[in-house]
Scaffold this motif. Sequence first.
Motif, short mmCIF file in Angstrom:
data_model
loop_
_atom_site.label_atom_id
_atom_site.label_comp_id
_atom_site.label_asym_id
_atom_site.label_seq_id
_atom_site.Cartn_x
_atom_site.Cartn_y
_atom_site.Cartn_z
N GLN A 135 0.81 -1.21 0.00
CA GLN A 135 0.00 0.00 0.00
C GLN A 135 0.85 1.27 0.00
OE1 GLN A 135 -3.17 -0.39 -0.31
NE2 GLN A 135 -3.34 -2.57 0.16
N HIS A 136 2.14 1.16 -0.29
CA HIS A 136 3.06 2.29 -0.13
C HIS A 136 2.66 3.50 -0.96
CE1 HIS A 136 5.25 2.26 -3.99
NE2 HIS A 136 5.00 0.98 -3.99
N ASP A 137 2.01 3.28 -2.11
CA ASP A 137 1.66 4.40 -2.97
C ASP A 137 0.29 4.99 -2.64
OD1 ASP A 137 0.41 2.07 -3.77
OD2 ASP A 137 0.37 2.61 -5.88
N THR A 158 14.63 4.10 -5.65
CA THR A 158 13.96 3.91 -6.94
C THR A 158 12.44 3.92 -6.82
OG1 THR A 158 14.10 1.49 -6.70
CG2 THR A 158 15.88 2.60 -7.89
N MET A 159 11.92 3.92 -5.61
CA MET A 159 10.47 3.87 -5.39
C MET A 159 9.87 5.25 -5.58
SD MET A 159 8.49 2.13 -2.16
CE MET A 159 8.94 3.37 -0.95
N ALA A 160 8.79 5.32 -6.34
CA ALA A 160 8.15 6.61 -6.63
C ALA A 160 7.41 7.12 -5.40
CB ALA A 160 7.17 6.45 -7.79
N ARG A 161 7.42 8.42 -5.26
CA ARG A 161 6.67 9.08 -4.18
C ARG A 161 5.94 10.28 -4.75
NH1 ARG A 161 8.03 13.50 -1.15
NH2 ARG A 161 10.25 13.35 -1.57
N SER A 162 4.65 10.39 -4.45
CA SER A 162 3.89 11.54 -4.91
C SER A 162 4.37 12.80 -4.18
CB SER A 162 2.40 11.34 -4.66
OG SER A 162 2.11 11.45 -3.27
N ARG A 166 4.27 12.03 2.55
CA ARG A 166 5.36 12.35 3.47
C ARG A 166 6.19 11.11 3.75
NH1 ARG A 166 4.27 17.45 5.42
NH2 ARG A 166 2.68 18.33 4.05
N TRP A 167 7.50 11.24 3.54
CA TRP A 167 8.45 10.21 3.90
C TRP A 167 9.22 10.72 5.10
CZ3 TRP A 167 11.16 7.17 -0.61
CH2 TRP A 167 10.17 6.55 -1.39
N VAL A 168 9.08 10.02 6.22
CA VAL A 168 9.60 10.51 7.49
C VAL A 168 10.79 9.67 7.92
CG1 VAL A 168 9.01 11.13 9.86
CG2 VAL A 168 7.22 11.11 8.09
N GLY A 182 24.87 8.19 1.97
CA GLY A 182 24.60 9.35 1.12
C GLY A 182 23.33 9.22 0.32
N GLU A 183 22.86 7.98 0.11
CA GLU A 183 21.63 7.78 -0.67
C GLU A 183 20.40 8.40 -0.01
OE1 GLU A 183 23.98 3.84 -1.10
OE2 GLU A 183 23.75 5.51 0.31
N LEU A 184 20.50 8.73 1.28
CA LEU A 184 19.35 9.26 1.99
C LEU A 184 19.13 10.74 1.76
CD1 LEU A 184 19.74 7.42 5.42
CD2 LEU A 184 18.54 6.67 3.36
N ASP A 185 20.09 11.43 1.17
CA ASP A 185 19.92 12.85 0.88
C ASP A 185 18.83 13.03 -0.18
OD1 ASP A 185 21.86 13.44 2.68
OD2 ASP A 185 23.43 13.85 1.20
N ASN A 186 18.00 14.07 -0.01
CA ASN A 186 16.90 14.40 -0.92
C ASN A 186 15.84 13.30 -1.01
OD1 ASN A 186 17.84 17.03 -2.14
ND2 ASN A 186 19.60 15.73 -2.65
N LEU A 187 15.82 12.40 -0.04
CA LEU A 187 14.87 11.30 -0.08
C LEU A 187 13.67 11.55 0.83
CD1 LEU A 187 14.53 8.48 -1.36
CD2 LEU A 187 15.63 7.52 0.67
N PHE A 188 13.89 12.20 1.97
CA PHE A 188 12.83 12.41 2.95
C PHE A 188 12.36 13.86 2.94
CE2 PHE A 188 15.75 9.13 4.52
CZ PHE A 188 14.89 8.06 4.60
#
Length: 396
Positions: A135-137, A158-162, A166-168, A182-188
């Motif tokens: 149900q992530h989307d 690689t997972m799409a987010r609208s 909110r990604w916390v 470093g992959e966590l930058d610009n992700l949340f």
Amino acid sequence: MTSTPSLGRYQYLLLVLFLLVCFGGVFYTYMPTINWRQCSAVTFFSYDVCLDKCLDVFKEKHLLNSSIISTINYTVVKQQPPITTQPVMEENQETHDRNTIILMWPWPFGYTFQGESCSVKFGIEGCHFTGDRNQHDKVHGIMFHHREISGDLQTLTTMARSPHQRWVWMNMESPENSGRWGELDNLFNITSNYRRDSDIWVPYGRLRKATEQEKNFQIPPKDKTVCWIVSNWNPNFRRVKYFDELTKHIKVEAYGRHFNRFVSDEDYKATMSSCKFYLSFENSNHKDYITEKLFNALTLGAVPVVIGPPRDNYEEFIPADSFIHVDDFKTPQELAEYLTLLDQNQTLYEQYFNWRKEFTAEGSYFGLEHACRICQYIRSYTGYRVVTSLSKWYWG
């Protein structure tokens, strides 16, 4: 543009009469042809099955012409409330359209909880939690527990987010004990942490105003002077080195695997309450990193002796006379002498409990409190937010 069919005076009268007699005359006349159990005032005026059945009967018996039928359809449909589309959730479908749905990625340390607990514990309504990643989307927000996502980094990047989801990022470990990726930058776009400059601040504990009953706090009976319960033993930690020096000058009742003195959950409270002083030594020194080691001692009636951030940082959370900071003494020997003095002078010792006349201490609800306050944040704040450099903010 579709125009409303025009009606004459006679036709309007028929329209009114239609609504009045539909459930009267038609019921008794044509009852065998209609399943009236499906009909109610609510479904009728929402243009449901009963209206269709009534219209069919009237058309069949030529009581209404096509112009009036069209007008009835137009009028009833126009009065319906707008339809809102909500994402489909398999869990708790009945409350989905009024709840904020938060996906746990994963449940922190496998600890599950219900949204109803948010109302009971914190007065936060309208929360629902799920662990179903399919149900992530569709959810309103996802809480990612930093300590448990290292194996999912490729999926997350690689997972799409609208834009509105909110990604916390949630983490309660200090920077030294948290993997840096470093992959966590610009992700949340939201952070939840013990640091007060995080978006959703959840400390390890807090002081609150005491009730009248709590103001009558009595210091528990003591049969030990200094105690320490430690699980993470590292000879390179400052706290271990300080402990080794301190024990040269005062006896410390030490517990944990390193000392072959395991303390069960059942015995933990009794053990700490029986100590006059407890070594609330943090494993690392970072601003606001003040953990349950402090708040457990305060709650259970032991005076905390702390190693961690500077004294002024502690005093932003608790009164200055509720704890002892090792940095106030030049050497561990000086600290040992002071503790010995307090042990022998009950009046001086009891001054460290003056704060209990107005306040009481309590710990946070790990995982649950984060999820509830994340839900509350998402429900109340709809603006744009992004964490461009988590690495720089948290690890520096």
